[in-house]
Design a protein around this motif. Structure first.
Motif, mmCIF file in Angstrom:
data_model
loop_
_atom_site.group_PDB
_atom_site.id
_atom_site.type_symbol
_atom_site.label_atom_id
_atom_site.label_comp_id
_atom_site.label_asym_id
_atom_site.label_seq_id
_atom_site.Cartn_x
_atom_site.Cartn_y
_atom_site.Cartn_z
ATOM 1 N N LEU A 187 -10.989 -33.993 -28.585
ATOM 2 C CA LEU A 187 -10.243 -35.234 -28.739
ATOM 3 C C LEU A 187 -8.982 -35.161 -27.893
ATOM 4 N N ASP A 188 -8.740 -36.197 -27.102
ATOM 5 C CA ASP A 188 -7.575 -36.247 -26.227
ATOM 6 C C ASP A 188 -6.697 -37.413 -26.650
ATOM 7 N N PHE A 189 -5.488 -37.097 -27.115
ATOM 8 C CA PHE A 189 -4.522 -38.106 -27.523
ATOM 9 C C PHE A 189 -3.321 -38.030 -26.580
ATOM 10 N N PRO A 190 -2.884 -39.151 -26.012
ATOM 11 C CA PRO A 190 -1.705 -39.117 -25.150
ATOM 12 C C PRO A 190 -0.432 -39.002 -25.967
ATOM 13 N N ASP A 191 0.638 -38.644 -25.292
ATOM 14 C CA ASP A 191 1.947 -38.650 -25.951
ATOM 15 C C ASP A 191 2.314 -40.086 -26.340
ATOM 16 N N PRO A 192 2.888 -40.288 -27.523
ATOM 17 C CA PRO A 192 3.212 -41.654 -27.964
ATOM 18 C C PRO A 192 4.300 -42.281 -27.113
ATOM 19 N N GLU A 193 4.244 -43.623 -27.030
ATOM 20 C CA GLU A 193 5.268 -44.395 -26.337
ATOM 21 C C GLU A 193 5.798 -45.449 -27.314
ATOM 22 N N PRO A 194 6.632 -45.037 -28.266
ATOM 23 C CA PRO A 194 7.073 -45.968 -29.311
ATOM 24 C C PRO A 194 7.843 -47.167 -28.779
ATOM 25 N N SER A 195 8.506 -47.019 -27.648
ATOM 26 C CA SER A 195 9.302 -48.135 -27.137
ATOM 27 C C SER A 195 8.440 -49.281 -26.622
ATOM 28 N N THR A 196 7.202 -48.989 -26.237
ATOM 29 C CA THR A 196 6.312 -50.020 -25.696
ATOM 30 C C THR A 196 5.326 -50.557 -26.724
ATOM 31 N N GLY A 197 5.155 -49.827 -27.818
ATOM 32 C CA GLY A 197 4.146 -50.228 -28.801
ATOM 33 C C GLY A 197 2.739 -49.863 -28.408
ATOM 34 N N VAL A 198 2.566 -49.169 -27.274
ATOM 35 C CA VAL A 198 1.235 -48.803 -26.783
ATOM 36 C C VAL A 198 0.827 -47.456 -27.359
ATOM 37 N N HIS A 199 -0.403 -47.376 -27.853
ATOM 38 C CA HIS A 199 -0.966 -46.135 -28.388
ATOM 39 C C HIS A 199 -2.316 -45.913 -27.716
ATOM 40 N N GLY A 200 -2.450 -44.820 -27.021
ATOM 41 C CA GLY A 200 -3.699 -44.547 -26.332
ATOM 42 C C GLY A 200 -3.514 -44.603 -24.830
ATOM 43 N N PRO A 201 -4.641 -44.476 -24.108
ATOM 44 C CA PRO A 201 -6.006 -44.411 -24.650
ATOM 45 C C PRO A 201 -6.312 -43.073 -25.317
ATOM 46 N N PHE A 202 -7.014 -43.168 -26.449
ATOM 47 C CA PHE A 202 -7.523 -42.004 -27.147
ATOM 48 C C PHE A 202 -8.962 -41.769 -26.670
ATOM 49 N N HIS A 203 -9.319 -40.508 -26.466
ATOM 50 C CA HIS A 203 -10.655 -40.198 -25.973
ATOM 51 C C HIS A 203 -11.365 -39.223 -26.909
ATOM 52 N N LEU A 204 -12.628 -39.486 -27.169
ATOM 53 C CA LEU A 204 -13.532 -38.537 -27.806
ATOM 54 C C LEU A 204 -14.569 -38.162 -26.761
ATOM 55 N N TYR A 205 -14.674 -36.871 -26.446
ATOM 56 C CA TYR A 205 -15.606 -36.421 -25.421
ATOM 57 C C TYR A 205 -16.899 -35.916 -26.045
ATOM 58 N N ASP A 206 -18.010 -36.255 -25.389
ATOM 59 C CA ASP A 206 -19.304 -35.772 -25.880
ATOM 60 C C ASP A 206 -19.495 -34.312 -25.471
#
Length: 220
Positions: A110-129
């Motif tokens: 699972l790949d989660f990016p660092d949060p960007e609370p100032s923009t309200g953007v979360h992701g992209p989150f990835h699940l790899y097969d």
């Protein structure tokens, strides 16, 4: 002395999660095994599923990342949920979820990016097969549009299949700051979540700085 492969319940967890509620035709939903006495919650010819991208942070019982899918069910004239699929990047979480509560957790990257609370953007989150292709099997994106003032407490429960013809009831207790927003999900055609690819969720939100207790309290 052998170390227990996973912590005993309850687990006291902390972190942040992105949640989306999806309305899906019943004919498009996988035939997940449900516990005795539970049946899919149907609204017309549609069922409801919820996806959770969760980053469990250090400071709780365990730290790991998870993508969990729950199906809304009717059980004893009430509405509950059954965790029907889950992927984690922790062997201890996988073993504990399966053994303690009957949650069908699998290991994944699972790949989660660092949060960007100032923009309200979360992701992209990835699940790899696990095919080695290097392509994500599932990708999720969330954006917070509106913050809900204060912190809120939400109790809930999972109804899970148990050994044989039994069931487990798993109490959940969540306290968090919430936000409301939008979400999207893309999935490879071979992914278990391909039925959600390109759909729009009914609702989406964020639970920030949460405190989450899973399982039953034990008497001292």
């Amino acid at each position: 002395m052998n170390q227990t492969p996973f912590p005993p319940e309850p687990w006291h967890l902390r972190g942040t999660m992105q949640v989306a509620l999806w309305r899906v035709p019943l004919t498009d939903l996988p035939e997940w095994p449900l516990p005795p006495g539970a049946r899919p919650l149907a609204v017309g010819r549609h069922g409801c599923v919820v996806t959770f991208w969760v980053d469990y942070l250090p400071g709780g019982t365990l730290a790991y990342r998870e993508l969990l899918v729950a199906q809304a069910v009717r059980y004893r004239r009430a509405v509950a949920a059954t965790a029907v699929a889950a992927w984690v990047d922790s062997e201890r979480s996988r073993a504990g979820g399966r053994t303690l509560w009957g949650i069908p957790k699998e290991l994944a990257v699972l790949d989660f990016p660092d949060p960007e609370p100032s923009t309200g953007v979360h992701g992209p989150f990835h699940l790899y097969d696990d095919t080695g292709s290097g392509r994500p099997a599932v990708t999720g994106r969330h954006r917070t549009r509106l913050r809900v003032p204060g912190r809120w407490f939400l109790p809930a429960r999972l109804i899970q299949p148990g050994p044989g013809d039994t069931r487990r009831e798993v109490p959940l207790r969540l306290t968090a700051s919430f936000g409301i927003g939008t979400a999207s999900l893309t999935a490879d055609p071979t992914s278990p979540l391909s039925f959600l690819d390109g759909r729009r969720p009914l609702l989406a939100g964020t639970a920030d700085d949460f405190r989450f207790t899973v399982g039953r309290r034990r008497d001292k």
